[in-house]
Design an enzyme around this catalytic site. Structure first.
Site, PDB file in Angstrom:
ATOM      1  N   ASP A  46       0.828  -1.200   0.000  1.00  0.00           N
ATOM      2  CA  ASP A  46       0.000   0.000   0.000  1.00  0.00           C
ATOM      3  C   ASP A  46       0.867   1.258   0.000  1.00  0.00           C
ATOM      4  OD1 ASP A  46      -2.775   1.276   0.593  1.00  0.00           O
ATOM      5  OD2 ASP A  46      -1.385   2.263   1.975  1.00  0.00           O
ATOM      6  N   TYR A  51       2.494  10.014  -0.271  1.00  0.00           N
ATOM      7  CA  TYR A  51       3.618   9.555   0.561  1.00  0.00           C
ATOM      8  C   TYR A  51       4.969   9.865  -0.107  1.00  0.00           C
ATOM      9  CZ  TYR A  51      -0.083   6.601   2.634  1.00  0.00           C
ATOM     10  OH  TYR A  51      -1.247   6.120   3.194  1.00  0.00           O
ATOM     11  N   LYS A  80      -2.735   5.712  -4.402  1.00  0.00           N
ATOM     12  CA  LYS A  80      -3.914   6.566  -4.194  1.00  0.00           C
ATOM     13  C   LYS A  80      -3.782   7.915  -4.885  1.00  0.00           C
ATOM     14  CE  LYS A  80      -4.061   4.551   0.434  1.00  0.00           C
ATOM     15  NZ  LYS A  80      -2.675   4.496   0.902  1.00  0.00           N
ATOM     16  N   HIS A 113      -7.890   8.965  -2.191  1.00  0.00           N
ATOM     17  CA  HIS A 113      -7.298   9.023  -0.841  1.00  0.00           C
ATOM     18  C   HIS A 113      -8.223   9.699   0.162  1.00  0.00           C
ATOM     19  CE1 HIS A 113      -3.065   9.127   1.164  1.00  0.00           C
ATOM     20  NE2 HIS A 113      -3.991   8.900   2.052  1.00  0.00           N
TER      21      HIS A 113
HETATM   22  N1  LIG Z   1      -5.646   5.881   3.561  1.00  0.00           N
HETATM   23  C1  LIG Z   1      -5.091   6.682   4.455  1.00  0.00           C
HETATM   24  O1  LIG Z   1      -5.476   7.855   4.620  1.00  0.00           O
HETATM   25  C2  LIG Z   1      -3.980   6.163   5.316  1.00  0.00           C
HETATM   26  C3  LIG Z   1      -3.649   6.867   6.482  1.00  0.00           C
HETATM   27  C4  LIG Z   1      -2.626   6.339   7.296  1.00  0.00           C
HETATM   28  C5  LIG Z   1      -1.972   5.186   6.919  1.00  0.00           C
HETATM   29  N2  LIG Z   1      -2.289   4.544   5.747  1.00  0.00           N
HETATM   30  C6  LIG Z   1      -1.584   3.301   5.336  1.00  0.00           C
HETATM   31  O2  LIG Z   1      -1.636   2.380   6.430  1.00  0.00           O
HETATM   32  C7  LIG Z   1      -0.320   1.964   6.761  1.00  0.00           C
HETATM   33  C8  LIG Z   1      -0.213   1.616   8.244  1.00  0.00           C
HETATM   34  O3  LIG Z   1      -0.551   2.695   9.078  1.00  0.00           O
HETATM   35  P1  LIG Z   1       0.532   3.561   9.875  1.00  0.00           P
HETATM   36  O4  LIG Z   1       1.813   3.486   9.165  1.00  0.00           O
HETATM   37  O5  LIG Z   1      -0.099   4.877  10.106  1.00  0.00           O
HETATM   38  O6  LIG Z   1       0.634   2.898  11.293  1.00  0.00           O
HETATM   39  P2  LIG Z   1       0.678   1.421  11.942  1.00  0.00           P
HETATM   40  O7  LIG Z   1       0.942   0.391  10.920  1.00  0.00           O
HETATM   41  O8  LIG Z   1      -0.518   1.324  12.807  1.00  0.00           O
HETATM   42  O9  LIG Z   1       1.904   1.573  12.921  1.00  0.00           O
HETATM   43  C9  LIG Z   1       3.207   1.707  12.465  1.00  0.00           C
HETATM   44  C10 LIG Z   1       4.095   1.886  13.703  1.00  0.00           C
HETATM   45  O10 LIG Z   1       4.059   0.691  14.475  1.00  0.00           O
HETATM   46  C11 LIG Z   1       5.388   0.193  14.675  1.00  0.00           C
HETATM   47  N3  LIG Z   1       5.282  -1.274  14.575  1.00  0.00           N
HETATM   48  C12 LIG Z   1       5.023  -2.014  13.476  1.00  0.00           C
HETATM   49  N4  LIG Z   1       4.967  -3.316  13.795  1.00  0.00           N
HETATM   50  C13 LIG Z   1       5.189  -3.410  15.114  1.00  0.00           C
HETATM   51  C14 LIG Z   1       5.269  -4.503  16.008  1.00  0.00           C
HETATM   52  N5  LIG Z   1       5.069  -5.755  15.598  1.00  0.00           N
HETATM   53  N6  LIG Z   1       5.553  -4.227  17.328  1.00  0.00           N
HETATM   54  C15 LIG Z   1       5.748  -2.961  17.744  1.00  0.00           C
HETATM   55  N7  LIG Z   1       5.679  -1.874  16.940  1.00  0.00           N
HETATM   56  C16 LIG Z   1       5.409  -2.101  15.621  1.00  0.00           C
HETATM   57  C17 LIG Z   1       6.188   0.794  13.550  1.00  0.00           C
HETATM   58  O11 LIG Z   1       7.529   0.958  13.935  1.00  0.00           O
HETATM   59  P3  LIG Z   1       8.741   0.194  13.167  1.00  0.00           P
HETATM   60  O12 LIG Z   1       8.684   0.645  11.720  1.00  0.00           O
HETATM   61  O13 LIG Z   1       9.939   0.670  13.902  1.00  0.00           O
HETATM   62  O14 LIG Z   1       8.476  -1.275  13.335  1.00  0.00           O
HETATM   63  C18 LIG Z   1       5.515   2.152  13.351  1.00  0.00           C
HETATM   64  O15 LIG Z   1       6.001   3.091  14.297  1.00  0.00           O
HETATM   65  C19 LIG Z   1       0.530   3.166   6.348  1.00  0.00           C
HETATM   66  O16 LIG Z   1       1.898   2.859   6.315  1.00  0.00           O
HETATM   67  C20 LIG Z   1      -0.096   3.514   5.028  1.00  0.00           C
HETATM   68  O17 LIG Z   1       0.346   2.624   4.022  1.00  0.00           O
HETATM   69  C21 LIG Z   1      -3.321   4.997   4.967  1.00  0.00           C
END
Ligand SMILES: NC(=O)c1ccc[n+]([C@@H]2O[C@H](COP(=O)([O-])OP(=O)(O)OC[C@H]3O[C@@H](n4cnc5c(N)ncnc54)[C@H](OP(=O)(O)O)[C@@H]3O)[C@@H](O)[C@H]2O)c1
Length: 314
Positions: A46, A51, A80, A113
């Site tokens: 994704d 980004y 997106k 998006h």
């Molecule tokens: N459509 C939208 O508007 C939208 C908005 C936000 C996000 N997104 C998408 O959703 C994806 C995921 O959301 P997100 O990046 O906001 O947050 P997330 O996946 O909820 O959290 C990522 C955080 O969690 C840590 N992490 C990951 N695996 C872990 C584990 N097993 N144990 C402990 N910590 C862990 C990561 O650190 P490390 O990297 O150090 O492991 C990072 O700091 C995004 O990357 C993006 O592709 C879409």
């Protein structure tokens, strides 16, 4: 409770329920993480124009594909349309630029998006006012943009189209034109989106959870700047206790809970061990009583982290 590994989309295409999130990593770190994710078994990736990492993701994927069409077919690549591109006449240009930067012939999914638009300023995907707030363009015609996105399918260069961040009323209006193939929204234990999940399930629209682990980096920035409290999902005592009971990690419990609710997820990590952990979710199961307990943690809208109205603080 058996959890399917894929959503089956129109035409029989399969979208893996666990995908790899790519937001907030430098290009170099992302390329390495995507290679690690491919080795760990992720096939759903994704990204988003906003980004500004499509080229880095594309390089890692292209290396892995190595010119083999069978390998390309294994992947499910999502990007997106950015908020600045929410104008019907600009949709093809933004789509073409994403495809070019990703270095792919076709996309598996193209997502709107946001339902709102930013002003279109070439070269600036995040236009801001002097006070730091986003330059929002209130003249967006959601339905006209959706029709332009749907039209992209005629080219054969995108197989499915979906939406993100829409509310229930907007989702119903979009469905009156054509049902999105996917809805990507924030879903996690503190923001469980029960009503939206019910509606999407009635409509037969797969939901993919973003920020499924609570987007700690974003939460920390917002907490520091707004003084709000953003609990660390991974440290919640109830999550820790259930993780201990299954000899799993807190992240695995949060992701398995999402899957058992029928929702997919795209956790992001740059750490090889955590990347592996976040896709190793198939051989354990949360009990009915654990599901019920986790359901009570929901804070509804107050649990939301990715609140676009707080962009002024970013
Ligand atoms: N459509 C939208 O508007 C939208 C908005 C936000 C996000 N997104 C998408 O959703 C994806 C995921 O959301 P997100 O990046 O906001 O947050 P997330 O996946 O909820 O959290 C990522 C955080 O969690 C840590 N992490 C990951 N695996 C872990 C584990 N097993 N144990 C402990 N910590 C862990 C990561 O650190 P490390 O990297 O150090 O492991 C990072 O700091 C995004 O990357 C993006 O592709 C879409």
């Amino acid at each position: 409770m058996t959890v399917e590994k894929y959503f089956v989309l129109q035409g029989g295409d399969r979208m893996p329920r666990i995908g790899f999130g790519t937001w907030q990593a430098s290009d170099e770190v992302l390329e390495k993480s995507v290679s690690d994710a491919l080795s760990a078994g992720y096939r759903h990736f994704d990204t988003a124009r906003a980004y500004e990492n499509e080229a880095a993701l594309g390089r890692a994927l292209t290396r892995w594909i190595g010119g083999e069409q069978t390998r390309r077919k294994e992947l499910f690549v999502v990007t997106k349309l950015p908020p600045g591109g929410n104008r019907p006449d600009l949709v093809p240009e933004y789509f073409n630029n994403s495809l070019k930067d990703l270095g792919l012939d076709y996309l598996d999914m193209y997502i709107m998006h946001t339902p709102f638009a930013f002003e279109h300023i070439p070269g600036d995907l995040h236009p801001k006012n002097p006070d730091g707030s986003m330059r929002v363009d209130l003249s967006t015609d959601l339905i006209a943009v959706w029709k332009a996105i749907l039209k992209l399918k005629e080219s054969g260069r995108v197989r499915h189209v979906g939406v993100s961040n829409v509310n229930e009323e907007q989702l119903r209006r979009l469905c009156a034109v054509e049902k999105p193939a996917c809805l990507q929204i924030e879903v996690h234990v503190l923001c469980q989106q029960k009503s939206m999940i019910g509606i999407a399930s009635e409509l037969g629209i797969p939901i993919v959870a973003y920020s499924p682990l609570g987007s700690k980096a974003l939460a920390d920035v917002l907490a520091a700047k707004t003084g709000r409290e953003y609990p660390d999902l991974l440290s919640l005592p109830i999550v820790q206790r259930i993780a201990d009971a299954h000899s799993r990690t807190a992240a695995q419990v949060l992701l398995r809970y999402t899957l058992q609710r029928g929702v997919g997820a795209i956790p992001k990590s740059t750490n090889p061990a955590r990347i592996q952990q976040n896709i190793s979710l198939w051989n354990f199961e949360l009990t009915e009583s654990e599901l019920k307990e986790l359901s009570t943690v929901d804070r509804g809208e107050n649990g939301r982290i990715c609140d676009f109205s707080l962009s002024i603080y970013l």
